[in-house]
Design a protein around this motif. Structure first.
Motif, PDB file in Angstrom:
ATOM      1  N   VAL A  23       0.843  -1.201   0.000  1.00  0.00           N
ATOM      2  CA  VAL A  23       0.000   0.000   0.000  1.00  0.00           C
ATOM      3  C   VAL A  23       0.878   1.252   0.000  1.00  0.00           C
ATOM      4  O   VAL A  23       0.625   2.209  -0.751  1.00  0.00           O
ATOM      5  CB  VAL A  23      -0.963  -0.019   1.212  1.00  0.00           C
ATOM      6  N   ALA A  24       1.917   1.255   0.822  1.00  0.00           N
ATOM      7  CA  ALA A  24       2.818   2.409   0.882  1.00  0.00           C
ATOM      8  C   ALA A  24       3.529   2.599  -0.455  1.00  0.00           C
ATOM      9  O   ALA A  24       3.687   3.735  -0.930  1.00  0.00           O
ATOM     10  CB  ALA A  24       3.830   2.230   2.008  1.00  0.00           C
ATOM     11  N   LEU A  25       3.928   1.505  -1.071  1.00  0.00           N
ATOM     12  CA  LEU A  25       4.597   1.588  -2.375  1.00  0.00           C
ATOM     13  C   LEU A  25       3.642   2.108  -3.441  1.00  0.00           C
ATOM     14  O   LEU A  25       4.039   2.916  -4.298  1.00  0.00           O
ATOM     15  CB  LEU A  25       5.143   0.209  -2.757  1.00  0.00           C
ATOM     16  N   MET A  26       2.399   1.654  -3.364  1.00  0.00           N
ATOM     17  CA  MET A  26       1.410   2.137  -4.336  1.00  0.00           C
ATOM     18  C   MET A  26       1.154   3.626  -4.140  1.00  0.00           C
ATOM     19  O   MET A  26       1.023   4.384  -5.114  1.00  0.00           O
ATOM     20  CB  MET A  26       0.109   1.342  -4.201  1.00  0.00           C
ATOM     21  N   GLU A  27       1.082   4.063  -2.874  1.00  0.00           N
ATOM     22  CA  GLU A  27       0.915   5.493  -2.586  1.00  0.00           C
ATOM     23  C   GLU A  27       2.098   6.289  -3.127  1.00  0.00           C
ATOM     24  O   GLU A  27       1.922   7.362  -3.711  1.00  0.00           O
ATOM     25  CB  GLU A  27       0.769   5.726  -1.074  1.00  0.00           C
ATOM     26  N   LEU A  28       3.294   5.763  -2.942  1.00  0.00           N
ATOM     27  CA  LEU A  28       4.497   6.439  -3.435  1.00  0.00           C
ATOM     28  C   LEU A  28       4.475   6.513  -4.961  1.00  0.00           C
ATOM     29  O   LEU A  28       4.769   7.571  -5.539  1.00  0.00           O
ATOM     30  CB  LEU A  28       5.741   5.698  -2.950  1.00  0.00           C
ATOM     31  N   ASP A  29       4.111   5.383  -5.603  1.00  0.00           N
ATOM     32  CA  ASP A  29       4.037   5.376  -7.070  1.00  0.00           C
ATOM     33  C   ASP A  29       2.952   6.345  -7.559  1.00  0.00           C
ATOM     34  O   ASP A  29       3.128   7.045  -8.579  1.00  0.00           O
ATOM     35  CB  ASP A  29       3.740   3.966  -7.584  1.00  0.00           C
ATOM     36  N   LYS A  30       1.848   6.394  -6.803  1.00  0.00           N
ATOM     37  CA  LYS A  30       0.758   7.298  -7.178  1.00  0.00           C
ATOM     38  C   LYS A  30       1.220   8.745  -7.097  1.00  0.00           C
ATOM     39  O   LYS A  30       0.949   9.560  -7.998  1.00  0.00           O
ATOM     40  CB  LYS A  30      -0.432   7.052  -6.239  1.00  0.00           C
ATOM     41  N   ARG A  31       1.959   9.087  -6.031  1.00  0.00           N
ATOM     42  CA  ARG A  31       2.482  10.446  -5.879  1.00  0.00           C
ATOM     43  C   ARG A  31       3.479  10.774  -6.986  1.00  0.00           C
ATOM     44  O   ARG A  31       3.495  11.901  -7.513  1.00  0.00           O
ATOM     45  CB  ARG A  31       3.136  10.617  -4.517  1.00  0.00           C
ATOM     46  N   LYS A  32       4.325   9.797  -7.320  1.00  0.00           N
ATOM     47  CA  LYS A  32       5.301  10.012  -8.404  1.00  0.00           C
ATOM     48  C   LYS A  32       4.583  10.271  -9.712  1.00  0.00           C
ATOM     49  O   LYS A  32       4.973  11.163 -10.485  1.00  0.00           O
ATOM     50  CB  LYS A  32       6.211   8.783  -8.547  1.00  0.00           C
ATOM     51  N   MET A  33       3.553   9.466  -9.955  1.00  0.00           N
ATOM     52  CA  MET A  33       2.810   9.639 -11.211  1.00  0.00           C
ATOM     53  C   MET A  33       2.115  11.007 -11.239  1.00  0.00           C
ATOM     54  O   MET A  33       2.099  11.690 -12.273  1.00  0.00           O
ATOM     55  CB  MET A  33       1.786   8.516 -11.366  1.00  0.00           C
ATOM     56  N   VAL A  34       1.553  11.420 -10.079  1.00  0.00           N
ATOM     57  CA  VAL A  34       0.904  12.737 -10.016  1.00  0.00           C
ATOM     58  C   VAL A  34       1.929  13.830 -10.256  1.00  0.00           C
ATOM     59  O   VAL A  34       1.675  14.794 -11.004  1.00  0.00           O
ATOM     60  CB  VAL A  34       0.182  12.905  -8.651  1.00  0.00           C
ATOM     61  N   ARG A  35       3.090  13.702  -9.665  1.00  0.00           N
ATOM     62  CA  ARG A  35       4.139  14.712  -9.866  1.00  0.00           C
ATOM     63  C   ARG A  35       4.564  14.774 -11.334  1.00  0.00           C
ATOM     64  O   ARG A  35       4.778  15.861 -11.879  1.00  0.00           O
ATOM     65  CB  ARG A  35       5.344  14.382  -8.988  1.00  0.00           C
ATOM     66  N   GLU A  36       4.716  13.591 -11.931  1.00  0.00           N
ATOM     67  CA  GLU A  36       5.131  13.565 -13.331  1.00  0.00           C
ATOM     68  C   GLU A  36       4.051  14.208 -14.219  1.00  0.00           C
ATOM     69  O   GLU A  36       4.359  14.983 -15.135  1.00  0.00           O
ATOM     70  CB  GLU A  36       5.380  12.120 -13.778  1.00  0.00           C
ATOM     71  N   VAL A  37       2.781  13.856 -13.915  1.00  0.00           N
ATOM     72  CA  VAL A  37       1.686  14.435 -14.713  1.00  0.00           C
ATOM     73  C   VAL A  37       1.633  15.951 -14.515  1.00  0.00           C
ATOM     74  O   VAL A  37       1.488  16.728 -15.473  1.00  0.00           O
ATOM     75  CB  VAL A  37       0.341  13.755 -14.339  1.00  0.00           C
ATOM     76  N   VAL A  38       1.752  16.371 -13.248  1.00  0.00           N
ATOM     77  CA  VAL A  38       1.724  17.810 -12.962  1.00  0.00           C
ATOM     78  C   VAL A  38       2.917  18.488 -13.620  1.00  0.00           C
ATOM     79  O   VAL A  38       2.795  19.574 -14.203  1.00  0.00           O
ATOM     80  CB  VAL A  38       1.702  18.045 -11.436  1.00  0.00           C
ATOM     81  N   SER A  39       4.084  17.834 -13.546  1.00  0.00           N
ATOM     82  CA  SER A  39       5.278  18.423 -14.143  1.00  0.00           C
ATOM     83  C   SER A  39       5.136  18.518 -15.662  1.00  0.00           C
ATOM     84  O   SER A  39       5.451  19.562 -16.256  1.00  0.00           O
ATOM     85  CB  SER A  39       6.481  17.557 -13.777  1.00  0.00           C
ATOM     86  N   ASP A  40       4.610  17.451 -16.271  1.00  0.00           N
ATOM     87  CA  ASP A  40       4.408  17.482 -17.725  1.00  0.00           C
ATOM     88  C   ASP A  40       3.378  18.555 -18.095  1.00  0.00           C
ATOM     89  O   ASP A  40       3.549  19.314 -19.071  1.00  0.00           O
ATOM     90  CB  ASP A  40       3.938  16.119 -18.235  1.00  0.00           C
ATOM     91  N   LEU A  41       2.307  18.604 -17.341  1.00  0.00           N
ATOM     92  CA  LEU A  41       1.250  19.573 -17.605  1.00  0.00           C
ATOM     93  C   LEU A  41       1.771  20.997 -17.417  1.00  0.00           C
ATOM     94  O   LEU A  41       1.460  21.901 -18.211  1.00  0.00           O
ATOM     95  CB  LEU A  41       0.068  19.301 -16.672  1.00  0.00           C
TER      96      LEU A  41
END
Length: 171
Positions: free
Chosen positions: A127-145
């Protein structure tokens, strides 16, 4: 003993083999008295050795019997001791089997509890790893956007409008 009997019989045959029958008179009384004297002397000479032989033989047989009975008692005692040891070994084996079953149950319960704890830990880590991956993906999406918006809006929008858009996105 057999030699003595054979000797007496041979002597009696010699004594009775007289030629008195040819003369017509017999001396049976003298011969009987001689034989009784001979038998008495023979008894006097042989009585003690024969008695000692048979009493010695009886004593030897009694000693052998006592030895055999002693060995029999000893073997019975050893048999009883061996049976007692067998009973003790069987009792120990049953106790050992029971204790090993109990230890097996305890160990299996411990292993099962440990596995459940490890599964919970793995689930939490997942669960913690999924949360971390989710945050990374959000950061990448926000950064790309943000990079896309910055590139396209730097020409069309001003710096203040972009700051407002970023505040809305981050919040």
């Amino acid at each position: 003993m057999g030699k003595i009997i054979v000797t007496v019989l041979m002597l009696s045959a010699y004594l009775f083999g007289s030629d008195a029958g040819a003369e017509g008179s017999t001396d049976i009384v003298q011969r009987t008295v001689n034989f009784l004297i001979f038998a008495g002397i023979l008894f006097y000479i042989l009585a003690e050795p024969v008695k000692s032989y048979f009493s010695g033989r009886s004593a030897g047989i009694a000693d052998e019997l006592e030895k055999v009975q002693e060995r029999l008692r000893e073997s019975k005692r050893l048999k009883d001791a061996a049976e007692h040891k067998i009973e003790e070994a069987e009792r120990f084996a049953s106790e050992l089997a029971e204790s090993s079953k109990k230890e097996n149950k305890i160990l299996s319960d411990k292993i099962l509890a440990q596995c459940e704890q490890e599964l919970e830990i793995i689930e939490k880590q997942n669960v913690a790893l999924m949360e971390l991956d989710k945050r990374k993906m959000v950061r990448e999406v926000v950064s790309d956007l943000m990079n896309d918006v910055m590139n396209s809006s730097s020409e069309a929008l001003g710096k203040e409008a972009m700051t407002e858009i970023l505040k809305k996105k981050v919040a």
